[in-house]
Motif scaffolding. Structure first.
Motif, PDB file in Angstrom:
ATOM      1  N   UNK A   1       0.849  -1.075   0.048  1.00 19.93           N
ATOM      2  CA  UNK A   1      -0.030   0.082  -0.079  1.00 19.93           C
ATOM      3  C   UNK A   1       0.905   1.138   0.022  1.00 19.93           C
ATOM      4  N   UNK A   2       0.466   2.294  -0.675  1.00 20.43           N
ATOM      5  CA  UNK A   2       1.202   3.435  -0.482  1.00 20.43           C
ATOM      6  C   UNK A   2       0.379   4.345   0.314  1.00 20.43           C
ATOM      7  N   UNK A   3       1.099   4.563   1.590  1.00 13.73           N
ATOM      8  CA  UNK A   3       0.474   5.207   2.462  1.00 13.73           C
ATOM      9  C   UNK A   3       1.405   6.343   3.192  1.00 13.73           C
ATOM     10  N   UNK A   4       0.698   7.649   3.754  1.00 10.13           N
ATOM     11  CA  UNK A   4       1.378   8.766   4.099  1.00 10.13           C
ATOM     12  C   UNK A   4       1.134   8.580   5.444  1.00 10.13           C
ATOM     13  N   UNK A   5       2.377   8.530   6.476  1.00 12.39           N
ATOM     14  CA  UNK A   5       2.163   8.280   7.713  1.00 12.39           C
ATOM     15  C   UNK A   5       2.548   9.948   8.303  1.00 12.39           C
ATOM     16  N   UNK A   6       2.624  11.022   7.590  1.00 17.51           N
ATOM     17  CA  UNK A   6       2.627  12.170   8.027  1.00 17.51           C
ATOM     18  C   UNK A   6       4.110  12.583   7.792  1.00 17.51           C
ATOM     19  N   UNK A   7       4.333  14.035   8.014  1.00 17.48           N
ATOM     20  CA  UNK A   7       5.749  14.528   7.831  1.00 17.48           C
ATOM     21  C   UNK A   7       6.722  13.826   8.502  1.00 17.48           C
ATOM     22  N   UNK A   8       7.995  13.725   8.296  1.00 18.18           N
ATOM     23  CA  UNK A   8       8.964  13.184   9.108  1.00 18.18           C
ATOM     24  C   UNK A   8       9.487  14.370  10.038  1.00 18.18           C
TER      25      UNK A   8
ATOM     26  N   UNK B   1       0.404   7.623  17.448  1.00 20.49           N
ATOM     27  CA  UNK B   1      -0.833   8.058  17.218  1.00 20.49           C
ATOM     28  C   UNK B   1      -1.164   8.697  15.631  1.00 20.49           C
ATOM     29  N   UNK B   2      -0.239   8.246  14.704  1.00 21.93           N
ATOM     30  CA  UNK B   2      -0.376   8.591  13.280  1.00 21.93           C
ATOM     31  C   UNK B   2      -1.337   7.652  12.890  1.00 21.93           C
ATOM     32  N   UNK B   3      -2.385   8.350  11.853  1.00 18.31           N
ATOM     33  CA  UNK B   3      -3.345   7.795  11.059  1.00 18.31           C
ATOM     34  C   UNK B   3      -2.993   8.059   9.580  1.00 18.31           C
ATOM     35  N   UNK B   4      -2.476   6.956   9.034  1.00 21.24           N
ATOM     36  CA  UNK B   4      -1.885   7.177   7.547  1.00 21.24           C
ATOM     37  C   UNK B   4      -3.095   7.208   6.708  1.00 21.24           C
ATOM     38  N   UNK B   5      -2.696   7.935   5.391  1.00 20.65           N
ATOM     39  CA  UNK B   5      -3.507   8.097   4.514  1.00 20.65           C
ATOM     40  C   UNK B   5      -3.093   7.134   3.419  1.00 20.65           C
ATOM     41  N   UNK B   6      -3.958   6.362   2.745  1.00 19.00           N
ATOM     42  CA  UNK B   6      -3.669   5.300   1.881  1.00 19.00           C
ATOM     43  C   UNK B   6      -3.995   5.939   0.316  1.00 19.00           C
ATOM     44  N   UNK B   7      -3.129   6.161  -0.523  1.00 19.70           N
ATOM     45  CA  UNK B   7      -3.214   6.640  -1.677  1.00 19.70           C
ATOM     46  C   UNK B   7      -3.827   5.567  -2.704  1.00 19.70           C
ATOM     47  N   UNK B   8      -2.924   4.517  -2.750  1.00 15.54           N
ATOM     48  CA  UNK B   8      -3.299   3.359  -3.775  1.00 15.54           C
ATOM     49  C   UNK B   8      -2.652   2.046  -3.181  1.00 15.54           C
ATOM     50  N   UNK B   9      -3.124   0.882  -3.808  1.00 16.81           N
ATOM     51  CA  UNK B   9      -2.575  -0.456  -3.373  1.00 16.81           C
ATOM     52  C   UNK B   9      -1.902  -1.061  -4.516  1.00 16.81           C
ATOM     53  N   UNK B  10      -1.373  -1.882  -4.456  1.00 17.11           N
ATOM     54  CA  UNK B  10      -0.927  -2.959  -5.432  1.00 17.11           C
ATOM     55  C   UNK B  10      -2.035  -3.824  -6.134  1.00 17.11           C
ATOM     56  N   UNK B  11      -3.151  -4.052  -5.197  1.00 19.36           N
ATOM     57  CA  UNK B  11      -4.138  -4.802  -5.694  1.00 19.36           C
ATOM     58  C   UNK B  11      -5.049  -3.988  -6.668  1.00 19.36           C
ATOM     59  N   UNK B  12      -5.009  -2.680  -6.551  1.00 14.59           N
ATOM     60  CA  UNK B  12      -5.589  -1.670  -7.654  1.00 14.59           C
ATOM     61  C   UNK B  12      -4.789  -1.911  -8.963  1.00 14.59           C
ATOM     62  N   UNK B  13      -3.507  -1.991  -8.905  1.00 10.41           N
ATOM     63  CA  UNK B  13      -2.647  -2.098  -9.939  1.00 10.41           C
ATOM     64  C   UNK B  13      -2.933  -3.406 -10.850  1.00 10.41           C
ATOM     65  N   UNK B  14      -3.137  -4.565 -10.067  1.00 10.52           N
ATOM     66  CA  UNK B  14      -3.269  -5.833 -10.683  1.00 10.52           C
ATOM     67  C   UNK B  14      -4.641  -5.863 -11.192  1.00 10.52           C
ATOM     68  N   UNK B  15      -5.608  -5.153 -10.707  1.00 17.03           N
ATOM     69  CA  UNK B  15      -6.963  -5.377 -11.046  1.00 17.03           C
ATOM     70  C   UNK B  15      -7.258  -4.298 -12.203  1.00 17.03           C
TER      71      UNK B  15
ATOM     72  N   UNK C   1      -4.631 -10.631  -0.246  1.00 17.11           N
ATOM     73  CA  UNK C   1      -6.134 -11.290   0.426  1.00 17.11           C
ATOM     74  C   UNK C   1      -6.946 -11.799  -0.864  1.00 17.11           C
ATOM     75  N   UNK C   2      -6.479 -11.581  -2.152  1.00 14.01           N
ATOM     76  CA  UNK C   2      -7.283 -12.203  -3.206  1.00 14.01           C
ATOM     77  C   UNK C   2      -7.124 -13.794  -3.672  1.00 14.01           C
ATOM     78  N   UNK C   3      -5.893 -14.264  -2.972  1.00 16.61           N
ATOM     79  CA  UNK C   3      -5.336 -15.507  -3.481  1.00 16.61           C
ATOM     80  C   UNK C   3      -6.040 -16.568  -2.254  1.00 16.61           C
ATOM     81  N   UNK C   4      -5.756 -17.831  -2.795  1.00 18.22           N
ATOM     82  CA  UNK C   4      -6.221 -19.034  -1.861  1.00 18.22           C
ATOM     83  C   UNK C   4      -5.044 -19.676  -1.229  1.00 18.22           C
ATOM     84  N   UNK C   5      -5.245 -20.364  -0.072  1.00 20.21           N
ATOM     85  CA  UNK C   5      -4.299 -20.908   0.618  1.00 20.21           C
ATOM     86  C   UNK C   5      -4.670 -22.349   0.718  1.00 20.21           C
ATOM     87  N   UNK C   6      -3.427 -23.298   0.495  1.00 17.64           N
ATOM     88  CA  UNK C   6      -3.465 -24.654   0.645  1.00 17.64           C
ATOM     89  C   UNK C   6      -2.641 -25.075   1.732  1.00 17.64           C
TER      90      UNK C   6
END
Length: 562
Positions: free
Chosen positions: A27-34, A49-63, A227-232
């Motif tokens: 995930x591409x997340x912003x945890x605030x300024x360093x 106490x940080x609350x990250x902002x998620x901009x995009x995910x690898x799952x989006x890229x594949x989809x 989370x979109x794959x299966x486990x054996x």
């Protein structure tokens, strides 16, 4: 998908515990300024106490590249809890197998025969489709090849069983359940009116009208690397029985798994033995310590160590033959399917077996652990053969080479920890939040820190759905998830039947690594440390981190372009 670069989503506070996904760039997340002065040792690397902002995910890229195609990950471990709400639909029950309780495989049925609940066991042929010709020449001697051929013929004709018993994975699968969550844990939701757990259409938005969040307040909207794959689940024991591990790898190959994850070592009496360190040998001679000299002698005599200890199991030719065959099977399978192995948790500059088999010409991926502080985890093995590293928790270290203590511990004030000549490194308090085996057999032993629901509304007797996990087991599970993403991206481009070989997946993964990466949300790049000898940190980054920390997004883009 839910999250795009044009519409960043403010993520609820619990998602902060998925910091390792940001560190791996799943995930591409912003945890605030360093902080203005990140080198100031008084400034913690992570702000709780940080609350990250998620901009995009690898799952989006594949989809975005095409239809979502799942991959399959074979987890060779002690089992996976079949009823965990974040794993329930990720576990492929029809392809899972228990090799710990039956040499030819066992499976527990979910439905019972009302007329004859204690009837005889049903038989099933788990290996009837076994064909090892695709593995090619395994490099076995003529005698060993003949033995292997007879073994595979016996497996192909064997009959396992289907049992009407309590599923052993619901009782003893804590380690496997924790690893499974890191690989493919999903956000649990309930399809309206069914009570069945299902994955929501989006991972960050609220489920649509056809689904609603799980009403059990103990359940977090948790997700793993893929989370979109299966486990054996391939359940094995800790017995020093090479036959069950030969069966495990051959079964994963037969099932055409896309990835194999082995988050533990195998007890080969020869290959798993650590070599005595030169420093230990020098000290033994310097101080004339007879006990130490005897220990060094025992470690050095690889062929006679068992004879020196009358209580140790004595090797036999047939036993060694199976261990030799297992080694060749692992190497052969790894060239077809990537095998992700834990490097070990003893803090040694040597890897455990079979991670120590990792070379450029095979698909074995040896994974070490690093902390959010940018250092090697205090327990993580390192040295020759280490492929790469992944985020995990930490361990205190107090020896003559380094001091690493948990200053947040309530017992810290009772002890005077002075670094002296040893170098001091910052301890990390962050671990990996993952799924736990509910109830008294889990890591949390049924503890329920989220709510006080009555037991009838809380399967698992008291909760305990999640735990703080770590080790190189957790790190290897994360890398297994990235390998699954790579395979899934390749399938998206080339179809469900397409699969990259183990060497190809490993090459894509290594190419996406960087030895200078910052372990976000921390601020320090990967930094070597002294562990087992003076000035050991001068040996270079590859000695501690292999190729470095992978960038999942870059690896997926390379797989999409392949």
């Amino acid at each position: 998908m839910a999250v795009t670069s044009e519409h960043p989503s403010e993520v609820p506070e619990p998602y902060y515990y998925l910091w390792h996904l940001a560190a791996l760039k799943v995930i591409d997340a912003d945890f605030g300024a360093a902080p203005a002065t990140p080198s100031n040792p008084d400034i913690p690397a992570v702000r709780e106490a940080c609350r990250p902002t998620v901009r995009s995910t690898v799952w989006d890229q594949i989809a975005a590249a095409g239809t979502v195609v799942p991959a399959s990950v074979a987890l060779i471990d002690v089992g996976i809890c079949p009823d965990h709400p974040n794993l329930k639909t990720r576990l492929d029950r029809d392809r899972s197998i228990d090799l710990a309780s039956h040499p030819f495989g066992a499976r527990t049925i979910a439905k019972y025969d009302e007329l004859d609940p204690y009837g005889p066991e049903q038989q099933e042929t788990f290996f009837s489709d076994l064909d090892v010709t695709g593995l090619g020449d395994l490099g076995l001697s003529n005698d060993d090849k003949a033995y292997f051929d007879s073994l595979t013929a016996e497996l192909a004709a064997s009959r396992g069983c289907v049992r009407r018993l309590i599923n052993p994975e619901a009782l003893f699968g804590a380690h496997g359940t924790a690893c499974a969550g890191l690989i493919a844990g999903e956000p649990a939701a309930i399809a309206s009116g069914t009570g069945e757990v299902t994955i929501p259409e989006t991972l960050f938005a609220e489920p649509g009208p056809e689904a609603e969040p799980n009403r059990n307040r103990n359940v977090l909207p948790y997700f793993g690397v893929d989370p979109f794959s299966r486990l054996i689940s391939i359940r094995t024991s800790f017995d020093a029985d090479p036959a069950q591990f030969i069966c495990a790898f051959l079964y994963a190959y037969q099932q055409q798994a896309d990835v194999i994850v082995l988050p533990r070592g195998l007890p080969d009496p020869e290959n798993s033995r650590l070599e005595p360190k030169a420093e230990l040998t020098t000290d033994a001679g310097l101080y004339q310590n007879r006990l130490m000299e005897d220990l060094v002698k025992r470690l050095s005599l690889a062929g006679e160590a068992e004879e020196l200890d009358p209580k140790s199991p004595q090797p036999t030719e047939s036993g060694r033959r199976l261990w030799r065959i297992l080694r060749h099977v692992i190497l052969g399978v790894s060239r077809k399917i990537p095998i992700v192995c834990a490097a070990g948790n003893s803090g040694e500059s040597q890897l455990i077996y079979p991670a120590n088999l990792a070379e450029d010409d095979n698909g074995i991926i040896a994974v070490g652990a690093v902390t959010v502080e940018g250092f090697r985890s205090g327990y993580s093995n390192y040295g020759h053969g280490l492929t790469l590293v992944a985020p995990s928790d930490d361990q205190e270290v107090i020896n003559r080479h380094q001091l690493r203590v948990d200053q947040q511990s309530p017992f810290h004030a009772r002890h005077a920890h002075v670094a002296g000549p040893a170098k001091e490194y910052r301890y990390s308090g962050l671990g990996l939040l993952t799924t736990d085996l509910p109830g008294c057999w889990g890591y949390e032993r049924g503890d329920d820190p989220w709510s006080s629901l009555p037991l009838e509304d809380n399967p698992g007797i008291g909760g305990g759905y999640y735990t703080n996990f770590g080790g190189t087991s957790g790190a290897s599970a994360l890398i297994g998830g990235i390998c699954s993403l790579i395979q899934r991206a390749h399938k998206t481009r080339h179809g469900q039947s397409a699969r990259l070989g183990g060497v190809a997946v490993k090459a894509l993964l290594v190419a996406a690594c960087d030895q200078q990466r910052v372990v976000v949300p921390g601020f320090r790049p990967l930094t070597p440390d002294c562990m087992n000898s003076d000035e050991e940190d001068g040996k270079g980054s590859a000695y501690f981190f292999g190729a470095g920390l992978p960038d999942a997004a870059a690896a997926v883009q390379a797989a999409l372009a392949s």
